[in-house]
Design a protein around this motif. Structure first.
Motif, PDB file in Angstrom:
ATOM      1  N   PHE A   6      79.667  -9.858  53.868  1.00 25.25           N
ATOM      2  CA  PHE A   6      78.900 -10.801  54.683  1.00 25.25           C
ATOM      3  C   PHE A   6      79.783 -11.608  55.644  1.00 25.25           C
ATOM      4  N   GLY A   7      81.066 -11.325  55.656  1.00 23.70           N
ATOM      5  CA  GLY A   7      81.962 -12.057  56.547  1.00 23.70           C
ATOM      6  C   GLY A   7      82.381 -13.402  56.013  1.00 23.70           C
ATOM      7  N   LEU A   8      82.190 -13.628  54.697  1.00 26.24           N
ATOM      8  CA  LEU A   8      82.593 -14.888  54.088  1.00 26.24           C
ATOM      9  C   LEU A   8      84.074 -14.847  53.724  1.00 26.24           C
ATOM     10  N   ALA A  16      81.788 -22.665  39.470  1.00 25.69           N
ATOM     11  CA  ALA A  16      82.919 -23.554  39.206  1.00 25.69           C
ATOM     12  C   ALA A  16      82.825 -24.780  40.103  1.00 25.69           C
ATOM     13  N   VAL A  17      83.167 -25.940  39.551  1.00 25.80           N
ATOM     14  CA  VAL A  17      83.087 -27.178  40.315  1.00 25.80           C
ATOM     15  C   VAL A  17      84.190 -27.185  41.374  1.00 25.80           C
ATOM     16  N   ASN A  18      83.797 -27.237  42.639  1.00 29.99           N
ATOM     17  CA  ASN A  18      84.748 -27.221  43.747  1.00 29.99           C
ATOM     18  C   ASN A  18      84.375 -28.328  44.720  1.00 29.99           C
ATOM     19  N   PRO A  19      85.187 -29.363  44.830  1.00 27.72           N
ATOM     20  CA  PRO A  19      84.846 -30.486  45.702  1.00 27.72           C
ATOM     21  C   PRO A  19      84.647 -30.094  47.165  1.00 27.72           C
ATOM     22  N   ARG A  20      85.237 -28.967  47.594  1.00 23.28           N
ATOM     23  CA  ARG A  20      85.054 -28.538  48.978  1.00 23.28           C
ATOM     24  C   ARG A  20      83.586 -28.262  49.281  1.00 23.28           C
ATOM     25  N   TYR A  21      82.829 -27.896  48.249  1.00 26.36           N
ATOM     26  CA  TYR A  21      81.420 -27.546  48.451  1.00 26.36           C
ATOM     27  C   TYR A  21      80.485 -28.721  48.140  1.00 26.36           C
ATOM     28  N   ILE A 207      80.515 -23.612  54.432  1.00 29.03           N
ATOM     29  CA  ILE A 207      81.847 -23.908  53.905  1.00 29.03           C
ATOM     30  C   ILE A 207      82.596 -22.621  53.586  1.00 29.03           C
ATOM     31  N   ALA A 208      81.872 -21.608  53.104  1.00 28.69           N
ATOM     32  CA  ALA A 208      82.498 -20.330  52.760  1.00 28.69           C
ATOM     33  C   ALA A 208      82.833 -19.498  53.986  1.00 28.69           C
TER      34      ALA A 208
END
Length: 564
Positions: A6-8, A16-21, A207-208
């Motif tokens: 998908f080009g991600l 998983a907890v990721n503060p970026r998201y 974000i991805a």
């Protein structure tokens, strides 16, 4: 896997907890405001919500906004009795007490002395209890008594209770009415609305790194996602992950109703009786086919004369081509057929997929990672100048390999006690994804484990100047770099500190370590840095294999090897 399709740049819906998201809806912002108000005014604050609604997200934001002069004790397992809980609080805050006298009075007195001294120093103290619905009534009453210590203007201990909706019912008991009356701020997180669900999905895809021309989720499908998940972010993540994988498997860039129905059924863990019959018939047919092939091959070995000059006897090369297909098939066949297959002469094994040339194996690893190196005669030595480091680890289990989570070279032992090197790029509970001569192949973990020496060489982006762990009080440019990475992770305009390893940075590191199941000691070692690289998308990681799709892939792999 699917993210590249998908080009991600990375999987968009990892649980998983990721503060970026971090996605802050209006109610998340309102919850944060309530809790900040409660913390500043003393007493108790309470945050409740169903599993997966984002309580951890709120807590992380709250901790980031606490003043530098704040000491915090975080309790993650509140099932202990009163003395055990009090001793844990003392341990978190660094309060000294006599181990042989773990009484409520002694522990409370020691804690009160600490709180008074902290107040004289102008410092605040916060107690955060997660999963607070598990607390027993006597323990909650003891926690209430901790707030009795106060000055004329403020409480000396602020307490934050975080839990599931059962916490509200627990505090509604008559025995806890005094505690309930002391709660100065409370907020219950609801599920996301349909509009928030749409914004949440688009936020994570952005974000991805989703390209502008890609739009895998239509508005209709997003409505279906909201209806299925009930607006629970964690369920949205799980379902969206399955939807993208399903679309990838079907070579479609837009999810349709058929893909949604299959993914929803898989997530819900249901299957129709007809599907179960088809799956059982397919397994039986495949087991029968493998058994017949095994018997035919066994008959060939016994009927043909033992004469190397006989042209009807398969050559060693022919045997090597036949054996892998049978061995691979046994991994997905019935146990009875596997017994017959195991009786055949093992003309080939996973060792044959490896290379004896260590330098050549390292070059293949660097090519796979798309890392350019100057000295191709000494790849690992050259990588140091490229800010990448080769690490040789001695691992003893699948769990340790999973923890490393980097493509790398396994050292295998041949029958003649020589070492060969196998490039591993993917992993699941029972299988490995390896590369042989540029081709990805799936092999059972059970075939690899007996010949693996435990040595594993992998590559990761090692920060310049990192030669020992960083801890509170250290001063270096590397401290600045680490603080900048956390600012990037938290999407903050400025780092928590520069040059000096402060208490605030230590607390942030401890919080990160807890979310990553690392010992929360606040010390920045290689493991913490590698995990930081993972969540920031710096290093290429092992491909996660979908075990439910592996049987079909193995069948295709066998067919390819047979040239059918």
């Amino acid at each position: 896997m699917y993210h590249e399709f998908f080009g991600l740049k990375e999987p968009a819906f990892s649980i998983a907890v990721n503060p970026r998201y971090l996605f802050m809806s209006d109610q998340h912002r309102e919850a944060l405001a309530h809790l900040l108000y409660g913390i500043q005014n003393g007493g108790f604050v309470m945050l409740t919500g169903e599993v997966g609604t984002g309580k951890t997200t709120i807590v992380r934001c709250l901790l980031e906004q606490l003043p530098d002069n704040t000491d915090i004790a975080i309790i993650l397992n509140p099932t202990a009795n009163a003395p055990e809980l009090l001793s844990t609080i003392c341990d978190e805050l660094g309060v000294s007490y006599i181990d042989d006298e773990l009484t409520v009075k002694n522990l409370t007195d020691a804690l009160n002395v600490f709180l008074l001294n902290n107040h004289r120093k102008g410092r605040k103290t916060v107690l955060l209890i997660d999963e607070a619905q598990l607390l027993r009534v006597p323990v909650l009453e003891q926690i209430r008594l901790l707030t009795n210590l106060e000055t004329t203007t403020e409480k000396l201990l602020q307490i934050m209770l975080v839990g599931q909706p059962e916490l509200k019912k627990l505090l509604a008991r008559p025995a806890l009415r005094q505690l309930s009356q002391r709660i100065t701020a409370r907020f219950h997180l609801e599920a996301l609305t349909p509009a928030e669900t749409k914004a949440y999905i688009h936020h994570r895809l952005k974000i991805a790194g989703l390209p502008d021309h890609q739009r895998p989720f239509s508005d209709n499908i997003i409505r279906e996602i909201h209806s299925f998940s009930g607006g629970i972010p964690r369920l949205i993540n799980v379902l969206c992950e399955r939807l993208l994988l399903g679309a990838y498997a079907q070579n479609q860039h837009v999810i349709d109703k058929r893909i949604f129905a299959a993914a929803a059924k898989e997530v819900a863990g249901t299957a129709t009786q007809e599907e179960e019959k088809i799956a059982a018939a397919r397994t039986s047919w495949h087991a029968l086919l493998v058994g017949v092939l095994a018997l035919v091959m066994a008959g060939v070995w016994f009927l043909l004369p033992d004469d190397p000059s006989n042209p009807a006897l398969p050559t060693a090369e022919a045997q090597a081509q036949i054996a892998p297909s049978i061995t691979s098939s046994s991994a997905i066949s019935a146990s009875s057929a596997a017994v017959v297959v195991e009786a055949l002469p093992p003309a080939s094994s996973v060792v044959a997929m490896a290379t004896r040339d260590m330098v050549a194996a390292q070059l293949v690893l660097f090519d796979y990672l798309a890392i350019t190196i100057d000295d191709r005669m000494n790849p690992c030595l050259s990588s140091v100048t490229a800010n990448y480091s080769c690490e040789k680890a001695r691992l003893s289990s699948w769990d340790e390999l999973k923890d490393v989570n980097r493509p790398g070279l396994m050292t295998l032992a041949t029958d003649d006690k020589k070492w060969v090197y196998l490039l591993v790029v993917g992993l699941s509970e029972n299988y490995l994804l390896v590369i042989e001569n540029g081709v990805e192949k799936i092999v059972p973990w059970s075939d690899v484990a007996p010949v693996w020496t435990g040595d594993f060489v992998y590559v990761w982006s090692r920060p310049q100047g990192f030669d020992k762990s960083l801890q509170l009080g250290d001063k270096s440019d590397l401290v600045t770099w680490v603080a900048e990475q956390f600012a990037r992770l938290d999407q903050q305009p400025a780092p928590l500190t520069r040059q000096f390893f402060t208490e605030k940075l230590k607390k942030r590191v401890e919080l990160f370590q807890r979310t990553q199941n690392i010992l929360p000691d606040g010390v920045i070692g290689a493991q913490t840095l590698r995990r930081l690289n993972e969540v920031l998308g710096v290093d290429k990681l092992l491909v996660p294999l979908d075990e439910q799709k592996i049987p079909a892939l193995l069948e295709s792999q066998v067919t390819d090897s047979q040239g059918l």
